[in-house]
Motif scaffolding. Structure first.
Motif, PDB file in Angstrom:
ATOM      1  N   TYR A 100       1.615  -1.744   8.368  1.00 24.05           N
ATOM      2  CA  TYR A 100       1.146  -2.490   7.195  1.00 24.05           C
ATOM      3  C   TYR A 100       2.296  -2.822   6.233  1.00 24.05           C
ATOM      4  N   PRO A 102       4.991  -5.960   5.159  1.00 21.37           N
ATOM      5  CA  PRO A 102       5.166  -7.412   5.324  1.00 21.37           C
ATOM      6  C   PRO A 102       6.521  -7.757   5.927  1.00 21.37           C
TER       7      PRO A 102
ATOM      8  N   TYR B  32      -4.145  -6.890  10.027  1.00 21.49           N
ATOM      9  CA  TYR B  32      -3.318  -6.907   8.817  1.00 21.49           C
ATOM     10  C   TYR B  32      -3.226  -8.345   8.368  1.00 21.49           C
ATOM     11  N   LEU B  34      -1.995 -11.131   5.153  1.00 19.49           N
ATOM     12  CA  LEU B  34      -1.016 -11.267   4.082  1.00 19.49           C
ATOM     13  C   LEU B  34      -1.140 -12.638   3.434  1.00 19.49           C
ATOM     14  N   SER B  49      -1.153  -8.093   0.375  1.00 14.94           N
ATOM     15  CA  SER B  49      -1.689  -7.938   1.721  1.00 14.94           C
ATOM     16  C   SER B  49      -2.889  -7.014   1.707  1.00 14.94           C
ATOM     17  N   CYS B  90      -1.630 -18.066   4.124  1.00 14.40           N
ATOM     18  CA  CYS B  90      -2.165 -16.805   4.613  1.00 14.40           C
ATOM     19  C   CYS B  90      -1.618 -16.559   6.008  1.00 14.40           C
TER      20      CYS B  90
END
Lengths: 114, 113
Positions: A100, A102, B32, B34, B49, B90
């Motif tokens: 998790y 980025p 996941y 973001l 996120s 996104c």
């Protein structure tokens, strides 16, 4: 802190010429590295990724290639550029150590093919 | 097959009001999600996120909502400021392997004074 550098910022090349774009990451080790392209008015498309030195995976068939000669260096190349290679090229890095997290992007290279 | 879609190419909002940007996905393996913000001639900047085990994540003026059953996420910006004017992307990934990101096409947000 980690930083990512891409150069050059802009490049104008004739059709048929070679290409070399370079990306380096500082402040981290053993990152995942990525090359993306953004065509005009489009989203970002993943071109290549690398999980380690010498390990390259290609996501789309194309005229480009990538190499990772050092842990924090990622290079995008072409032997002969095509008009369709024009676009905005972005390098990114991501951590393997934690989930998790980025990806972080460089400022990109605007490539125009004439 | 576009796995991540942003169906609104542009959005115009008055300063001080709420901006809501939407994103849909088709791959149920994504876990996941973001949001990135991008100014012209710059790389995308990570904004916020959310993992698939949550349905909401908040960071200051920015909140991301995830509706797994509808395969939909949204970004709320409250209150909207002129500096929020940018293109918002996104993105989604699984947590396997290289954690590759799949991006939507982007939504250009304009905040009007």
């Amino acid at each position: 802190s980690q930083t990512i550098h891409q150069w050059p910022a802009t490049l104008v090349q004739p059709v048929g010429s070679p290409l070399s774009l370079e990306c380096t990451v500082e402040g981290t080790s053993n990152p995942n590295l990525y090359w993306y392209r953004q065509a005009a008015g489009r989203g970002l498309q993943l071109l290549f990724y690398s999980v380690g030195i010498g390990q390259i995976s290609s996501e789309v068939p194309q005229n480009l290639s990538a190499s990772r000669p050092q842990d924090r260096q990622f290079i995008l190349s072409s032997k002969k550029l095509l008009l369709s290679d024009s676009g905005f090229y972005l390098c990114a890095w991501g951590s393997k150590d934690r989930l998790y997290q980025p990806q972080h992007f460089g400022d990109g290279t605007r490539l125009s093919i004439l | 097959d576009q796995q991540v879609k942003q169906n609104s190419p542009s959005l115009s909002v008055q300063e001080g009001r709420i901006s809501i940007l939407n994103c849909d996905y088709t791959n149920s393996m994504f876990d996941y999600f973001l949001w990135y913000k991008k100014y012209p001639a710059e790389g995308p900047t990570f904004l916020i996120s959310i993992s698939s085990i949550k349905d909401k994540n908040e960071d200051g003026r920015f909140t991301v909502f995830l509706n797994k059953s509808a395969k939909h996420l949204s970004l709320h910006i409250v209150p909207s400021q002129p500096g929020d004017s940018a293109v918002y992307f996104c993105a989604a990934s699984t947590l396997e392997g290289a954690q590759k990101l799949v991006f939507g096409q982007g939504t250009r947000l304009t905040i009007n004074p």
